[in-house]
Design an enzyme around this catalytic site. Structure first.
Site, PDB file in Angstrom:
ATOM      1  N   TYR A  63      -4.741  12.944   5.025  1.00  0.00           N
ATOM      2  CA  TYR A  63      -4.514  12.922   6.477  1.00  0.00           C
ATOM      3  C   TYR A  63      -4.828  14.264   7.134  1.00  0.00           C
ATOM      4  CZ  TYR A  63      -2.284   8.426   5.880  1.00  0.00           C
ATOM      5  OH  TYR A  63      -2.061   7.109   5.602  1.00  0.00           O
TER       6      TYR A  63
ATOM      7  N   GLU B 241      -5.948   5.864   1.628  1.00  0.00           N
ATOM      8  CA  GLU B 241      -5.354   5.886   2.972  1.00  0.00           C
ATOM      9  C   GLU B 241      -5.996   7.001   3.763  1.00  0.00           C
ATOM     10  OE1 GLU B 241      -1.094   6.372   3.369  1.00  0.00           O
ATOM     11  OE2 GLU B 241      -0.726   4.961   1.747  1.00  0.00           O
TER      12      GLU B 241
ATOM     13  N   ARG C 190      -5.415  -3.256   0.429  1.00  0.00           N
ATOM     14  CA  ARG C 190      -4.424  -2.578  -0.398  1.00  0.00           C
ATOM     15  C   ARG C 190      -3.035  -2.838   0.181  1.00  0.00           C
ATOM     16  NH1 ARG C 190      -2.446   3.302  -0.171  1.00  0.00           N
ATOM     17  NH2 ARG C 190      -1.142   3.339  -2.026  1.00  0.00           N
TER      18      ARG C 190
ATOM     19  N   GLU D 271       1.919   8.058  -3.584  1.00  0.00           N
ATOM     20  CA  GLU D 271       2.416   9.359  -3.135  1.00  0.00           C
ATOM     21  C   GLU D 271       3.732   9.759  -3.815  1.00  0.00           C
ATOM     22  OE1 GLU D 271       2.508   9.168   1.148  1.00  0.00           O
ATOM     23  OE2 GLU D 271       0.348   9.002   1.297  1.00  0.00           O
TER      24      GLU D 271
ATOM     25  N   ASN E  61      -4.905   9.754  -1.057  1.00  0.00           N
ATOM     26  CA  ASN E  61      -4.673   9.613   0.391  1.00  0.00           C
ATOM     27  C   ASN E  61      -4.915  10.961   1.048  1.00  0.00           C
ATOM     28  OD1 ASN E  61      -3.784   7.066  -0.239  1.00  0.00           O
ATOM     29  ND2 ASN E  61      -1.617   7.492   0.089  1.00  0.00           N
TER      30      ASN E  61
ATOM     31  N   HIS F 257       5.824   1.565  -3.463  1.00  0.00           N
ATOM     32  CA  HIS F 257       5.630   2.325  -2.223  1.00  0.00           C
ATOM     33  C   HIS F 257       7.035   2.661  -1.682  1.00  0.00           C
ATOM     34  CE1 HIS F 257       2.380   3.161   0.945  1.00  0.00           C
ATOM     35  NE2 HIS F 257       3.488   3.649   1.468  1.00  0.00           N
TER      36      HIS F 257
HETATM   37  O1  IFM Z   1       2.913   5.421   6.612  1.00  0.00           O
HETATM   38  C1  IFM Z   1       2.639   6.327   5.596  1.00  0.00           C
HETATM   39  C2  IFM Z   1       2.444   5.619   4.284  1.00  0.00           C
HETATM   40  O2  IFM Z   1       3.549   4.870   3.945  1.00  0.00           O
HETATM   41  C3  IFM Z   1       2.187   6.607   3.180  1.00  0.00           C
HETATM   42  N1  IFM Z   1       1.129   7.528   3.535  1.00  0.00           N
HETATM   43  C4  IFM Z   1       1.205   8.162   4.815  1.00  0.00           C
HETATM   44  C5  IFM Z   1       1.384   7.127   5.901  1.00  0.00           C
HETATM   45  C6  IFM Z   1       1.451   7.795   7.277  1.00  0.00           C
HETATM   46  O3  IFM Z   1       2.533   8.649   7.341  1.00  0.00           O
END
Ligand code: IFM
Length: 454
Positions: free
Chosen positions: A300, A364, A79, A168, A298, A123
């Site tokens: 985290y 992600e 990606r 995002e 995504n 992006h």
């Molecule tokens: O690096 C970023 C990415 O550009 C978008 N998602 C989160 C990642 C980590 O912060």
């Protein structure tokens, strides 16, 4: 229990993810024009240590080596994002053939190694020329984006089957226009709501236009949302209410606009609070909804939101009053984010309740840790490996619960330019020495290779 790739379906998509502004560099080569991130990064005080993305990981010149690294990992999908200002230096109008050629060579190199290209159109790097015309606050931005999407489809439609519009959108809108931590650095909450609306219109209209441009029966279109749980820090009604406000801004605004063409009622209240209702055409959004083929997500961490009377509005989530972002439990990554894979299972299950028939791709997931190479140049990044393993187990759990997850992409292939934090937050499976640009596989990369080979 140790998890293996064989614990996932045979046709599961395994990948890594990157973005153009974070790795390409070559910002003024072969006809590329500046993006808002070039301008922002060269504005004193915006990026830690005064760093910029002029060279980044120099992927523009080293993409063949990077594709070799992907092949070494054994992934089957990559990606990446297209730089709008490399493809259309004026933002609209004439295609820069050298820019198109770069992405054609990249896609061909990937396909030659059996790696499926997965494209992100946006992006966060709006061409500066378009920002100078009002950028995402200008309603014309919707038409500019559609024109760009069609140009990308025309240039790469024979090589790329999987397309996503925005990465995002919450970050583009709220970090770019409310907290101002990201380009273009505006600090006006009302603007963030207007920008969100234009992004949502642009998403639907671009998908519709791409479907009929250079069409192929296997084409798939989507968007990538950073769906981050916002959980109440305490069980009180007040805490739940402020957490629900943050959740609405971060998650439900976009999921609901993408899936249904509507905003949750609390978002309409916030739009009214910031006096932007007359700049948002709700009927237009509802009328232009275009179905997607899967949902890109995504993940985290979890945001823990507490009730704090008198607290100022949260810069990234301007809406709920008296809300405070609390420290998550456990150890923190370099981003000061917690490690809570349970939130991933929770969110995947939630998404499959929202859209039971829509496949989900985790586009992600990964972690920044302070990796240091040892005397032999080897990076022993056990924490990153543990993070990924724990999140893969969380994906597996959600699948067992019934979520239709079809793929997983590690963020990121390479250490890269982590926006306002510059280069010291390292997410890569592969280390980049930013002085020599040399790449070295980390232990986590070797582990991912073994996992995929299992
Ligand atoms: O690096 C970023 C990415 O550009 C978008 N998602 C989160 C990642 C980590 O912060």
């Amino acid at each position: 229990m140790t998890l293996n790739a064989t614990d996932f379906p045979e046709d599961f998509v395994w990948g890594v993810a990157t973005s153009a502004p974070q790795i390409e560099g070559a910002v003024d080569e072969d006809g590329r024009s500046p993006s808002i991130w070039d301008t922002f990064a060269h504005t004193p005080g915006k990026i830690d240590r005064g760093e910029n993305a002029d060279t980044a990981a120099d992927h523009y010149h080293r993409f063949e080596e990077d594709v070799d690294l992907m092949a070494e990992l054994g992934i089957n999908a990559y990606r990446f994002s297209i730089s709008w200002s490399r493809l259309l230096p004026e933002g609209v109008g004439e295609v820069n053939e050298a820019g198109a050629d770069f992405y054609r060579r990249l896609c061909s190199a990937l396909l030659a190694k059996g790696i499926t290209p997965v494209v992100t159109l946006y992006h966060w790097d709006l061409p500066q020329v378009l920002h100078d015309r009002g950028g995402w606050l200008n309603r014309e931005s919707v038409d500019w984006f559609v024109e760009y999407a069609v140009a990308a489809k025309e240039a790469l439609g024979d090589l790329v089957r999987v397309w996503t519009t925005f990465n995002e959108p919450h970050c583009t809108a709220f970090l770019g226009y409310a907290s101002g931590l990201h380009a273009p650095g505006v600090t006006d909450p009302g603007s963030a709501y207007i920008v969100s609306h234009h992004l949502m219109l642009a998403h639907h209209k671009a998908v519709k236009a791409m479907r009929t441009t250079n069409p192929h029966e296997d084409d798939q279109f989507s968007i990538v949302l950073n769906l981050i749980p916002a959980w109440a820090a305490e069980p009180s009604a007040e805490s739940k209410e402020v957490a629900a406000g943050v959740d609405a801004i971060h998650n439900r605004l976009y999921a609901s606009a993408v899936l249904d063409g509507r905003y949750p009622s609390v978002i309409l209240d916030y739009m009214a609070k910031f006096d932007v209702v007359d700049r948002i055409d709700l009927e237009e959004l509802e009328a232009c909804v275009e179905p997607i083929d899967f949902l890109g997500m995504n993940y985290y961490n979890v945001n823990h939101i507490g009730h704090a009377p008198g607290a100022p509005l949260l810069p990234d989530w301007p809406g709920p009053e008296n809300a405070e972002l609390m420290r998550p439990p456990g150890h923190l990554t370099e981003m000061h984010w917690g490690v809570e894979p349970v939130g991933l299972t929770w969110m995947l299950n939630r998404v499959s309740r929202w859209a039971p028939d829509l496949p989900i791709y985790l586009m992600e997931n990964g972690a920044a840790y302070p990796d240091e190479p040892d005397a032999d140049g080897v990076v022993h990044d056990a924490l990153r490996q543990e993070y990924i393993e724990a999140h893969l187990a969380a994906v597996r759990q959600a699948m067992d619960d019934g979520a239709d997850v079809r793929g997983y992409f590690v963020w990121s292939l390479l250490d890269n330019f982590e926006w306002a934090y510059g280069y010291d937050k390292r997410f890569g499976l592969v280390r980049v020495d930013f002085d020599t640009l040399e790449r070295t596989m980390k232990d986590s990369g070797r582990w991912y290779r073994q996992f995929l080979a299992s």
